[in-house]
Design an enzyme around this catalytic site. Sequence first.
Site, PDB file in Angstrom:
ATOM      1  N   TYR A  56       0.830  -1.205   0.000  1.00 40.08           N
ATOM      2  CA  TYR A  56       0.000   0.000   0.000  1.00 40.08           C
ATOM      3  C   TYR A  56       0.868   1.261   0.000  1.00 40.08           C
ATOM      4  O   TYR A  56       0.498   2.267   0.591  1.00 40.08           O
ATOM      5  CB  TYR A  56      -0.911   0.036   1.214  1.00 40.08           C
ATOM      6  CG  TYR A  56      -2.025  -0.988   1.240  1.00 40.08           C
ATOM      7  CD1 TYR A  56      -2.376  -1.709   0.107  1.00 40.08           C
ATOM      8  CD2 TYR A  56      -2.730  -1.238   2.413  1.00 40.08           C
ATOM      9  CE1 TYR A  56      -3.391  -2.645   0.142  1.00 40.08           C
ATOM     10  CE2 TYR A  56      -3.750  -2.166   2.456  1.00 40.08           C
ATOM     11  CZ  TYR A  56      -4.082  -2.873   1.323  1.00 40.08           C
ATOM     12  OH  TYR A  56      -5.083  -3.798   1.359  1.00 40.08           O
ATOM     13  N   PRO A 209     -16.775  -4.100   1.471  1.00 36.89           N
ATOM     14  CA  PRO A 209     -18.019  -4.283   2.228  1.00 36.89           C
ATOM     15  C   PRO A 209     -19.151  -3.383   1.751  1.00 36.89           C
ATOM     16  O   PRO A 209     -20.314  -3.639   2.076  1.00 36.89           O
ATOM     17  CB  PRO A 209     -17.607  -3.946   3.662  1.00 36.89           C
ATOM     18  CG  PRO A 209     -16.458  -2.998   3.511  1.00 36.89           C
ATOM     19  CD  PRO A 209     -15.714  -3.502   2.305  1.00 36.89           C
ATOM     20  N   LEU A 210     -18.813  -2.344   0.973  1.00 37.58           N
ATOM     21  CA  LEU A 210     -19.842  -1.475   0.399  1.00 37.58           C
ATOM     22  C   LEU A 210     -19.836  -1.523  -1.128  1.00 37.58           C
ATOM     23  O   LEU A 210     -20.544  -0.762  -1.779  1.00 37.58           O
ATOM     24  CB  LEU A 210     -19.661  -0.033   0.889  1.00 37.58           C
ATOM     25  CG  LEU A 210     -19.817   0.151   2.405  1.00 37.58           C
ATOM     26  CD1 LEU A 210     -19.482   1.580   2.811  1.00 37.58           C
ATOM     27  CD2 LEU A 210     -21.234  -0.214   2.848  1.00 37.58           C
ATOM     28  N   GLY A 211     -19.017  -2.401  -1.695  1.00 36.45           N
ATOM     29  CA  GLY A 211     -19.031  -2.627  -3.130  1.00 36.45           C
ATOM     30  C   GLY A 211     -18.449  -1.513  -3.962  1.00 36.45           C
ATOM     31  O   GLY A 211     -18.696  -1.463  -5.173  1.00 36.45           O
ATOM     32  N   PHE A 214     -14.514  -1.564  -6.976  1.00 35.36           N
ATOM     33  CA  PHE A 214     -14.420  -1.935  -8.391  1.00 35.36           C
ATOM     34  C   PHE A 214     -15.649  -1.409  -9.129  1.00 35.36           C
ATOM     35  O   PHE A 214     -16.771  -1.513  -8.631  1.00 35.36           O
ATOM     36  CB  PHE A 214     -14.329  -3.455  -8.553  1.00 35.36           C
ATOM     37  CG  PHE A 214     -13.129  -4.076  -7.897  1.00 35.36           C
ATOM     38  CD1 PHE A 214     -11.889  -4.027  -8.501  1.00 35.36           C
ATOM     39  CD2 PHE A 214     -13.255  -4.702  -6.667  1.00 35.36           C
ATOM     40  CE1 PHE A 214     -10.775  -4.600  -7.899  1.00 35.36           C
ATOM     41  CE2 PHE A 214     -12.146  -5.276  -6.056  1.00 35.36           C
ATOM     42  CZ  PHE A 214     -10.907  -5.218  -6.668  1.00 35.36           C
ATOM     43  N   LEU A 217     -18.715  -3.721  -9.595  1.00 35.04           N
ATOM     44  CA  LEU A 217     -19.485  -4.176  -8.441  1.00 35.04           C
ATOM     45  C   LEU A 217     -20.665  -3.248  -8.191  1.00 35.04           C
ATOM     46  O   LEU A 217     -20.529  -2.033  -8.276  1.00 35.04           O
ATOM     47  CB  LEU A 217     -18.609  -4.191  -7.181  1.00 35.04           C
ATOM     48  CG  LEU A 217     -17.713  -5.386  -6.936  1.00 35.04           C
ATOM     49  CD1 LEU A 217     -16.900  -5.167  -5.669  1.00 35.04           C
ATOM     50  CD2 LEU A 217     -18.520  -6.670  -6.825  1.00 35.04           C
TER      51      LEU A 217
END
Length: 292
Positions: A56, A209-211, A214, A217
């Site tokens: 990262y 977790p919230l899509g 990407f 998604l």
Amino acid sequence: MTTSHAYAYGKLGDHDVLRVGFGAMQLERADPADAVEVLRRAVELGVDHLDTAQFYGPVNDLIRTALHPYADRLRIVTKVGAVSHPTERLVAAQKPAQLRAQVEENLRTLDTEHLAVVNLRRTDTPPGISATGDQVVDLDSQLAELIALRDEGKIGGIGLSQVSLAQLRQALPAGIVCVQNLYNVLTRGQEDVLTECAEHGIAWVPYCPLGSAFDWLPSVTDNPVVIAHAERLGITPAQAGLAWLLAHSPAALLIPGTRGLSHLADNVAVTRIELDREAMTAFDALDQDASV
């Protein structure tokens, strides 16, 4: 919506942690001073589970600056299996010797002698990087190297990321403490892996977790059903989506990331939110993609 502390804490290996931790990946693009402020505020709010990775960029350096020496209650979790590349963002680094080198580099940049958990990021299936050629490495040889590092005291627990149910079952004898797979209220193709984790007391730490990571998604916070129930309950759509994850499985631990203090406070507040039956029933029916 009700507020409660009844399920605010969960298990990460042998450690009790707040069920909402902090995913540090977004800090890669943050102003360094702002990133340090966010990290320190997260700990002040009770966050004791911090997810990072050497790949990262500057994030480990920011964590060291903000939080070193770490409080005993802070659990630093990192990932191995990929490295930064001059022309590509990441490339696979799956060989056992490479995994060891990545652990050592995480220890160095975080200025610590011990990592609470190291997640092995497999590269067999999308999304993200895929291994080819000599980077296609069998899981058992990777686990053997991580077990050796655990025996040496350099890591506390072994986790997995981007794994199938068969791979999780293959790895169980190594003593797996957590799994990070793609999962949220709209994208639940990994339900079988979640069920296996819950049965074995393994923490389920979903990424996206919230899509929103990407483009392909579906976004949880843009979903009209999520928006409607969030408005009815007086919470944000992000809080509603995260609260569903906590309620859906007691094995779930969350690591939402943010570069802003207000979003950070909203995320941590999810540990005190319980959705009512109407919202849970509506959200349970929302699975839009069971194939991912």
